[in-house]
Scaffold this active site. Structure first.
Site, PDB file in Angstrom:
ATOM      1  N   GLN A 499      55.965  39.941  19.437  1.00 46.79           N
ATOM      2  CA  GLN A 499      55.334  38.919  18.693  1.00 46.79           C
ATOM      3  C   GLN A 499      54.540  39.772  17.688  1.00 46.79           C
ATOM      4  O   GLN A 499      53.201  40.022  18.137  1.00 46.79           O
ATOM      5  CB  GLN A 499      54.730  37.503  18.875  1.00 46.79           C
ATOM      6  CG  GLN A 499      54.225  36.547  18.013  1.00 46.79           C
ATOM      7  CD  GLN A 499      53.454  35.501  18.583  1.00 46.79           C
ATOM      8  OE1 GLN A 499      52.413  36.049  19.061  1.00 46.79           O
ATOM      9  NE2 GLN A 499      54.068  34.346  18.520  1.00 46.79           N
ATOM     10  N   TYR A 581      46.815  32.431  11.319  1.00 41.71           N
ATOM     11  CA  TYR A 581      46.419  33.957  11.039  1.00 41.71           C
ATOM     12  C   TYR A 581      46.809  34.399   9.716  1.00 41.71           C
ATOM     13  O   TYR A 581      47.237  33.459   8.730  1.00 41.71           O
ATOM     14  CB  TYR A 581      47.293  34.707  12.224  1.00 41.71           C
ATOM     15  CG  TYR A 581      46.756  34.327  13.517  1.00 41.71           C
ATOM     16  CD1 TYR A 581      45.398  34.426  13.670  1.00 41.71           C
ATOM     17  CD2 TYR A 581      47.346  33.822  14.621  1.00 41.71           C
ATOM     18  CE1 TYR A 581      44.699  34.008  15.177  1.00 41.71           C
ATOM     19  CE2 TYR A 581      46.836  33.393  15.976  1.00 41.71           C
ATOM     20  CZ  TYR A 581      45.480  33.317  16.144  1.00 41.71           C
ATOM     21  OH  TYR A 581      44.996  33.140  17.185  1.00 41.71           O
ATOM     22  N   ARG A 723      51.144  27.544  29.668  1.00 36.22           N
ATOM     23  CA  ARG A 723      50.349  27.318  31.033  1.00 36.22           C
ATOM     24  C   ARG A 723      51.059  27.154  32.155  1.00 36.22           C
ATOM     25  O   ARG A 723      50.642  27.607  32.815  1.00 36.22           O
ATOM     26  CB  ARG A 723      49.631  26.063  30.509  1.00 36.22           C
ATOM     27  CG  ARG A 723      48.173  26.336  29.348  1.00 36.22           C
ATOM     28  CD  ARG A 723      47.574  25.111  29.314  1.00 36.22           C
ATOM     29  NE  ARG A 723      46.418  25.166  28.362  1.00 36.22           N
ATOM     30  CZ  ARG A 723      46.467  25.353  26.994  1.00 36.22           C
ATOM     31  NH1 ARG A 723      47.629  25.023  26.155  1.00 36.22           N
ATOM     32  NH2 ARG A 723      45.404  25.535  25.871  1.00 36.22           N
TER      33      ARG A 723
END
Length: 774
Positions: A499, A581, A723
């Site tokens: 990524q 971002y 998670r």
């Protein structure tokens, strides 16, 4: 209600006022009176006893169980009246698909009210019909407890809005409650694809000779069809014509029926002094999960129990809200998912019939693949066969192809920032972290956001690909993922994706566990963004707005990183355009206030991210897929919406994106996400079924059952979990073992094969007694 001192007499009986004579208010009155006959209880109802709106009421076995324990008399009366059925019929373009094993019970709303009227009267509750209740504030001065059961348009809630702090949202469909004088054989859902748009019918029996019929459609369809100009009779006749096949040519009837839009009610507080909200006054949940009366009756049960159990009224009301709020919020999340599915119904009508039916049945996420298989294995098996599952293969373990890459299964280890690098260099930690998850069975393992330049890092611990040395270090990781453990011959290996991203205005911050999003105490580097707006006002560093030279320089950094990623043998490249971002900052109107060609409308805001995409795609090998991660909503007023997310995805697909990785938010600090299980998947669903493009779904997907359900319903093609893979690096292999699957979609590494079965545990049960002595 209050502790009694030694020798004291019984506590004073409560004087109770109930505003509203619907099922919730009546049942609360009956229970409170039954628990203490000394209580003086009065119910005010502005309508006549036989006035009711709507026709049938559906109650769950759980609710009925509570009624049985609290008041067997009411329970027996209901049992004598119920119509029960197990099947759901879904009609899709003339084809009827039936799913069994669902278990519904319904009766007429009027009959329910008659039973509750009779019970209240027998207990001595005073029922004041055709009488408007005095304001709650007046009743609160003369009564110990005021129960506001005055419905979705609650005057009590509105008069005390400063305390209850309600939020009322109007949804996008119009609907009307009608009835048919015959009983459907099952719950029936049918669509009509008209020249004006898609309309839907929800129907179910509530007596041996009658059914509820709800007709629903988007507001724009309702307007285009001219329903806004029709009266009750004309609307009823027109609905009967549209759904003549479902009705067998029979008529519909109305009862003060009107077109309305559903209103979702949420309150920050449910009580004010000695006044408490129950039922629709406190909360609403869309009728498509049959919850309104159910929630009101359960509220009444909980309130009566808390009044009985707690030492004082304040404690009772606090306990009531503490007990009920989590249940209601869960129901409202499920109802919201259900109503959104119906709002977007037109995007699903081209799905294969069984997938359409499966999607409808699982729309609220309360019914899942595994649950439905227990109810109706034949139906679920047919859906799996249509999906392409080999016998004995769960949907998540079917392969998936993007360009020249075939993934062994549909599970993705989501990109997770680890903040464990030095000078951008991945090290042993990254080898073990990513290699371990590849050994754990996932089809695709994603790196964290790998930064394209030193000033594009989020923290000093972020990895990069701005040097050839970093590229060589990444090659060590990809080699292990591809070849690092002995496997069965012919077993497909894991794939690894990179990524690529740039932090933009969210850079130069501390490691997450040292203060997430907080600037470094020293050693900061300059930030660059679409506009000179800090992420945390008065806290974060102010970035410089990129000029032409800066835009070109960062675009070239992305291209160089893509070349190094290809040399490092990554299988897939993802461009990070989410989470606030740099590239996400260009996409959102909340963070892009530019007035040049890179700002303004959505086309302008897309221009720079698309330029970067094109530069990366040009250098990325043609046979390797490229995806884009987007934030499908900013969760903030004035930000990007789900509708704009579709257009953003459309633009990237037009430029060559092979799939869209659909996340949400993290763009601005004032966001208000609607957290919950799989809460981001509806955005992926919408993009996939609007554009017919592969999507990766993310966001609180925690179980293999969720993954199977999302895939079979056509809501996603791949599911990314974060998670769960931190909790269990072998999550995918354990999901296979839990489902009894041992095929090529989840091969155990040969050294780990001995662990493919759960280890034995010690016995926890003792020998059963042979004799019972008394």
């Amino acid at each position: 209600m209050s502790p009694e001192p030694p020798g004291a007499g019984p506590a004073p009986a409560l004087k109770v006022a109930v505003i509203g004579g619907g099922p919730g208010g009546l049942y609360a009155a009956a229970l409170l009176k039954r628990l203490d006959p000394r209580r003086e209880i009065t119910v005010w109802e502005r309508n006549a006893p036989d006035d009711t709106f709507g026709f049938g009421v559906v109650l769950s076995d759980e609710t009925l169980g509570g009624i049985e324990h609290a008041d067997p008399t009411v329970h027996r009366a209901l049992q004598d009246e119920f119509v029960r059925w197990d099947d759901i019929d879904i009609v899709h373009r003339g084809r009827t698909l039936t799913s069994s094993g669902h278990g519904f019970a319904a009766l007429g709303r009027r009959r329910l009210l008659e039973i509750l009227h009779g019970r209240c009267a027998s207990l001595g509750v005073r029922l004041r019909f055709r009488t408007q209740a005095p304001p709650a504030a007046e009743l609160a001065a003369t009564h110990d407890l005021v129960i506001a059961a005055d419905g979705v348009n609650s005057r009590t809630r509105e008069r005390h809005a400063d305390v209850f702090r309600p939020t009322v949202g109007t949804e996008r469909c119009r609907y009307i409650w009608l009835a048919a004088d015959f009983a459907f054989d099952a719950f029936r859902f049918e669509i009509a694809e008209t020249e004006h748009g898609v309309m839907q019918l929800h129907g179910y029996p509530f007596s041996p000779t009658a059914s509820t019929v709800i007709v629903e459609m988007r507001e724009e369809v309702w307007l285009a069809a001219g329903f806004d100009a029709l009266d009750e009779r004309q609307s009823t006749e027109q609905c009967a014509k549209i759904f003549a096949d479902a009705l067998g040519g029979r008529a519909l009837r109305a009862n003060k029926s009107s077109w309305t839009a559903f209103r979702t009610v949420v309150n920050e507080r449910w009580s004010h002094g000695n006044t408490v909200l129950i039922g629709d006054a406190a909360h609403t949940a869309h009728f498509s999960i049959g919850s309104g009366t159910k929630l009101a009756v359960e509220d009444a049960l909980a309130l009566a129990a808390c009044v009985e159990e707690q030492p004082g009224l304040s404690a009772a009301l606090a306990a009531y809200e503490s007990e009920r709020r989590p249940v209601v919020e869960s129901t409202q999340r499920a109802a919201a998912a259900s109503l959104r599915w119906f709002e977007e119904l037109a995007t699903y009508t081209d799905q294969p019939a069984r997938q359409f039916a499966f999607g409808l049945l699982t729309r609220s996420r309360r019914v899942t693949h595994d649950n439905l298989r227990l109810r109706d294995a034949t139906f679920t098996g047919a859906v799996e066969e249509d999906f392409g599952c080999e016998p004995g293969t769960p949907p998540m373990f079917t392969p998936f192809r993007l360009r020249g890459l075939t993934l062994r299964n549909r599970v993705v280890v989501s990109a997770m920032d680890m903040y464990a690098a030095e000078d951008g260099m991945p090290g042993d930690f990254h080898l073990v972290h990513l290699g371990g998850r590849a050994l754990g069975g996932a089809g695709l393992v994603m790196t964290e956001m790998v930064c394209v330049g030193p000033e594009g890092r989020i923290t000093p611990g972020c990895t990069g690909l701005w040097t050839d040395e970093q590229g060589a270090a990444w090659r060590r990781v990809t080699d292990f993922v591809h070849n690092g453990a002995p496997a069965e011959a012919g077993s497909p290996g894991a794939a690894i994706g990179v990524q690529l991203g740039h932090s933009g205005r969210k850079g130069s911050t501390r490691l997450m566990w040292e203060g997430m999003d907080r600037p470094l105490p020293n050693g900061n580097w300059p930030l660059a963004a679409a506009s000179a707006l800090p992420y945390l006002p008065d806290v974060s560093q102010v970035p410089r707005a990129l000029d032409r030279a800066g835009l070109t320089g960062i675009r070239e950094q992305f291209a160089s990183a893509a070349r190094r990623a290809a040399d490092a043998d990554f299988d897939l490249l993802e461009l990070h355009c989410a989470h606030g971002y740099l590239l996400s900052g260009f996409l959102s109107p909340l963070t892009n206030t530019r007035t040049d060609t890179y700002g303004g409308d959505l086309a302008g805001r897309l221009r720079y991210p698309l330029e970067v995409f094109d530069a990366v795609r040009e250098l990325w090998p043609d046979d390797r897929p490229m995806t884009v991660r987007i934030s499908a909503t900013d969760w903030a007023p004035g930000g990007n919406t789900a509708e704009e997310a579709v257009e953003i995805a459309r633009a990237f697909v037009a430029h060559g994106a092979d799939a869209i990785d659909v996340s949400t938010g993290q763009v601005v600090t004032e966001e208000r996400p609607e957290f919950g299980r799989s809460y981001q998947t509806p955005f992926a669903d919408r993009i996939r079924n609007t554009l017919s493009v592969p999507v990766v779904a993310v966001g609180a997907i925690s179980s293999w059952d969720d993954v199977n359900s999302l895939l079979l319903a056509g809501r996603a093609d791949l599911c990314a979990l974060a998670r769960p893979h931190l909790y269990d690096p072998h999550w995918t292999l354990h999901a296979a073992a839990d489902q009894g699957y041992s095929g090529p979609g989840a091969p155990w590494p040969l050294p780990y094969r001995a662990g493919s079965r759960p280890p034995p545990t010690g016995r926890t049960d003792g020998p059963k007694p042979r004799l019972t002595l008394t």
